[in-house]
Design a protein around this motif. Structure first.
Motif, short mmCIF file in Angstrom:
data_model
loop_
_atom_site.label_atom_id
_atom_site.label_comp_id
_atom_site.label_asym_id
_atom_site.label_seq_id
_atom_site.Cartn_x
_atom_site.Cartn_y
_atom_site.Cartn_z
N LYS A 110 -12.42 -40.01 30.02
CA LYS A 110 -13.30 -40.73 30.95
C LYS A 110 -12.81 -42.18 31.12
CE LYS A 110 -18.08 -41.29 32.06
NZ LYS A 110 -19.34 -41.66 31.50
N ALA A 111 -12.45 -42.81 30.00
CA ALA A 111 -11.97 -44.20 30.07
C ALA A 111 -10.68 -44.26 30.87
CB ALA A 111 -11.75 -44.74 28.66
N ALA A 112 -9.81 -43.27 30.63
CA ALA A 112 -8.52 -43.27 31.34
C ALA A 112 -8.74 -43.10 32.84
CB ALA A 112 -7.63 -42.16 30.80
N ILE A 113 -9.71 -42.23 33.21
CA ILE A 113 -9.96 -41.98 34.63
C ILE A 113 -10.62 -43.20 35.29
CG2 ILE A 113 -11.30 -40.55 36.26
CD1 ILE A 113 -10.51 -38.18 34.42
N THR A 114 -11.51 -43.88 34.54
CA THR A 114 -12.14 -45.09 35.10
C THR A 114 -11.07 -46.15 35.37
OG1 THR A 114 -14.04 -44.59 33.75
CG2 THR A 114 -13.96 -46.80 34.70
N ALA A 115 -10.12 -46.26 34.44
CA ALA A 115 -9.04 -47.23 34.64
C ALA A 115 -8.21 -46.84 35.87
CB ALA A 115 -8.15 -47.27 33.40
N THR A 116 -8.07 -45.53 36.10
CA THR A 116 -7.32 -45.06 37.26
C THR A 116 -8.02 -45.43 38.56
OG1 THR A 116 -6.60 -43.23 35.91
CG2 THR A 116 -6.23 -43.01 38.25
N VAL A 117 -9.36 -45.33 38.57
CA VAL A 117 -10.12 -45.73 39.76
C VAL A 117 -9.92 -47.22 40.02
CG1 VAL A 117 -12.44 -45.99 40.71
CG2 VAL A 117 -11.79 -43.86 39.60
N ALA A 118 -9.87 -48.01 38.95
CA ALA A 118 -9.63 -49.45 39.11
C ALA A 118 -8.28 -49.68 39.80
CB ALA A 118 -9.67 -50.14 37.75
N VAL A 119 -7.28 -48.88 39.41
CA VAL A 119 -5.96 -48.99 40.04
C VAL A 119 -6.06 -48.72 41.55
CG1 VAL A 119 -3.71 -47.83 40.22
CG2 VAL A 119 -4.61 -48.46 37.98
N PHE A 178 -2.51 -44.57 30.64
CA PHE A 178 -3.60 -45.25 29.94
C PHE A 178 -3.93 -44.54 28.61
CE2 PHE A 178 -4.72 -46.85 34.32
CZ PHE A 178 -4.14 -48.08 34.08
N GLN A 179 -3.79 -43.23 28.59
CA GLN A 179 -4.04 -42.52 27.33
C GLN A 179 -2.96 -42.87 26.30
OE1 GLN A 179 -4.79 -38.39 28.34
NE2 GLN A 179 -7.00 -38.68 28.03
N MET A 180 -1.71 -42.97 26.78
CA MET A 180 -0.63 -43.35 25.85
C MET A 180 -0.88 -44.74 25.28
SD MET A 180 2.99 -42.07 27.55
CE MET A 180 3.02 -43.37 28.71
N ALA A 181 -1.53 -45.60 26.10
CA ALA A 181 -1.74 -46.99 25.66
C ALA A 181 -2.95 -47.12 24.74
CB ALA A 181 -1.92 -47.89 26.88
N GLY A 182 -3.74 -46.04 24.61
CA GLY A 182 -4.82 -46.10 23.64
C GLY A 182 -6.22 -45.92 24.19
N PHE A 183 -6.36 -45.67 25.52
CA PHE A 183 -7.70 -45.32 26.03
C PHE A 183 -7.90 -43.85 25.69
CE2 PHE A 183 -6.80 -49.02 28.65
CZ PHE A 183 -8.02 -49.67 28.65
N TRP A 236 -4.99 -53.28 26.50
CA TRP A 236 -5.37 -54.30 27.49
C TRP A 236 -4.15 -54.89 28.17
CZ3 TRP A 236 -9.90 -53.26 28.79
CH2 TRP A 236 -10.83 -52.83 27.86
N LEU A 237 -3.08 -55.04 27.39
CA LEU A 237 -1.84 -55.52 27.99
C LEU A 237 -1.33 -54.49 29.00
CD1 LEU A 237 0.28 -57.73 28.01
CD2 LEU A 237 1.50 -56.53 26.21
N ALA A 238 -1.46 -53.20 28.62
CA ALA A 238 -0.98 -52.13 29.52
C ALA A 238 -1.78 -52.13 30.82
CB ALA A 238 -1.08 -50.78 28.82
N ILE A 239 -3.10 -52.22 30.68
CA ILE A 239 -3.90 -52.13 31.91
C ILE A 239 -3.68 -53.37 32.78
CG2 ILE A 239 -6.17 -53.03 31.09
CD1 ILE A 239 -7.39 -50.74 32.72
#
Ligand code: BGC
Length: 456
Positions: free
Chosen positions: A282-291, A273-278, A345-348
């Motif tokens: 904190k944003a990257a970790i929140t996206a990880t919890v969503a996963v 997620f960080q590579m994709a631009g988050f 957004w495409l990445a997530i």
């Protein structure tokens, strides 16, 4: 009414055993949060850091490799109790480790327990399950794995602000291990293993609880007959004629479960997620919890469907989803396309679709199928072989992911996983039998027929 009570009982038994899966998920997930603090406390070098993380995988390979025959000889129950004891002691030892070396040894011990639990739990559940709900019951183990991974994210976050918080992160593991150990002490071994050891009265007692109203003598006679035809548990017997196809299926499933990249997402999601631009952690970790949440939810979807529509449609559907979402993830990162601010957004979206597709298919079904396709007497050993491969492939992917990213770039890496998922589809089409509703004793014959069709 009786049916409902029986279902409640088998679900309860399966949930107790599935705590082994919860510990598998928790103890593999907990390290990502704990590592940040351990690194600071002992100023670990990159090499030591790698060892702390991979020690669990090394232990898992050893645990699965050394326990298969024991599971066939001493029984499924005793082996799960031993894993509960190792999980318990290992959690205390990691929490109290006074130097990195002790931490590594304790993590190897936990890994050994994970390696054993990862096949003995589905094995135990499969052998106590009525046919019509076996898929759902065995998949409770996968559900527990995903809940374990998700809860490790939350527990890591909770203890992050404590002094020596990482020690508590590990210590929490004693709670499920205690319940697992005590719970298993109260349960009996599986009727199939009991019959294989000629403990017929004991087997009858268990069967009368989980199959009330059925003709127990005829069930026992059928199991006995299949056991008589079954090969004895020995390494040599793994390579006899009628074990070839089941062995290929077990190893093949583990190959595709791991080489289609699941743990690059589970272990490296924040990095992706960080590579994709988050930009923020904190944003990257929140996206990880969503996963993690999607992983749990779609495993529930799979459990609800697996005994209704069958294993193969779920595999076709899920693997196709994996092929498409991995291809999109590759596009998202490709320099040929300028997605700009839409990239993240495409990445997530691709990662979420990928996880959902894995969770309804290869996640639960790989462990389910290996608990179904082997003859009773050699089931423990054969499953342990497939499990060693699972952890071995897991190690290879985790180890090579950073170099793949460097050499092929993110697009090339995800496209490679996408192509491997296409091969996985082909593998399922050619090799995998539909085992929905089929009696465990009849599955070897089903394979035999399929095998004949394939090579004639
Ligand atoms: C796999 C693990 C993976 C987990 C993710 C399991 O079935 O064996 O390697 O981390 O699913 O949910």
């Amino acid at each position: 009414m009786e049916n409902k009570q029986t279902n409640f009982l088998v679900y309860l038994i399966a949930i107790i055993a599935a705590l082994g899966g919860l510990l598998f998920g928790y103890d593999t997930g907990v390290i990502s949060g704990a590592l940040l603090f351990i690194k600071d406390q002992w100023a670990l070098s990159a090499y030591m850091e790698g060892l702390v993380v991979s020690s669990v995988l090394i232990g898992a390979v050893v645990g699965a490799a050394c326990s298969g025959k024991i599971t066939d000889f001493l029984g499924r129950k005793i082996v799960i109790i031993v894993t509960a004891v190792i999980f318990f002691a290992g959690s205390i030892a990691t929490a109290c480790a006074i130097n990195p070396l002790l931490l590594i040894f304790s993590r190897i011990a936990i890994g050994i327990a994970i390696g054993i639990a990862s096949y003995s739990v589905p094995l135990y559940i499969s052998e106590i399950s009525p046919n019509n709900i076996r898929g759902a019951l065995v998949s409770l183990n996968q559900l527990a794995i995903t809940i374990g991974i998700l809860s490790s994210y939350f527990i890591d976050r909770y203890f992050a602000s404590f002094e020596h918080g990482w020690r508590y992160m590990f210590l929490i593991g004693i709670v499920p291990s205690l319940i697992l150990g005590i719970g298993m002490l109260c349960l009996s071994d599986t009727p199939r293993w009991l019959i294989s050891k000629n403990k017929i009265d004991e087997a009858k007692k268990v069967l009368s609880k989980i199959n009330p109203g059925e003709n127990l003598d005829s069930i026992i006679a059928e199991v006995k007959q299949s056991i008589e035809q079954s090969t004895e548990s020995s390494f040599r017997n793994l390579f006899v004629e009628n074990m070839k196809v089941p062995l290929i299926i077990g190893i093949g499933f583990m190959f595709f479960q791991q080489l289609t990249g699941i743990n690059t997402v589970i272990y490296y999601a924040p990095k992706i997620f960080q590579m994709a631009g988050f930009a923020s952690a904190k944003a990257a970790i929140t996206a990880t919890v969503a996963v993690g949440i999607v992983n749990v939810l779609f495993t529930v979807v799979s459990i609800r469907l697996i005994d209704k529509i069958g294993r193969k449609p779920l595999l076709y559907f899920g693997l196709s989803g994996m092929v498409i979402s991995l291809a999109f993830l590759g596009f998202a990162f490709s320099p040929l396309f300028a997605f700009g601010i839409y990239l993240k957004w495409l990445a997530i979206a691709s990662v979420i679709c990928y996880i959902a597709s894995f969770a309804i298919s290869l996640g639960p079904i790989a462990w389910l199928i290996i608990s179904e396709i082997y003859p009773t007497k050699i089931r423990g050993l054969a499953m342990s072989v497939a499990t060693v491969c699972n952890w071995g492939f897991n190690f290879i992917v985790g180890f090579s992911f950073p170099s793949l990213l460097k050499n092929l770039g993110p697009s090339g890496t995800f496209w490679l996983f996408s192509v491997l998922s296409i091969c996985g589809l082909l593998f399922c089409y050619l090799f995998v039998p539909e085992t929905k509703g089929v009696e465990l004793e009849e599955i070897p014959e089903l394979l035999n027929q399929k095998f004949k069709k394939l090579f004639n």
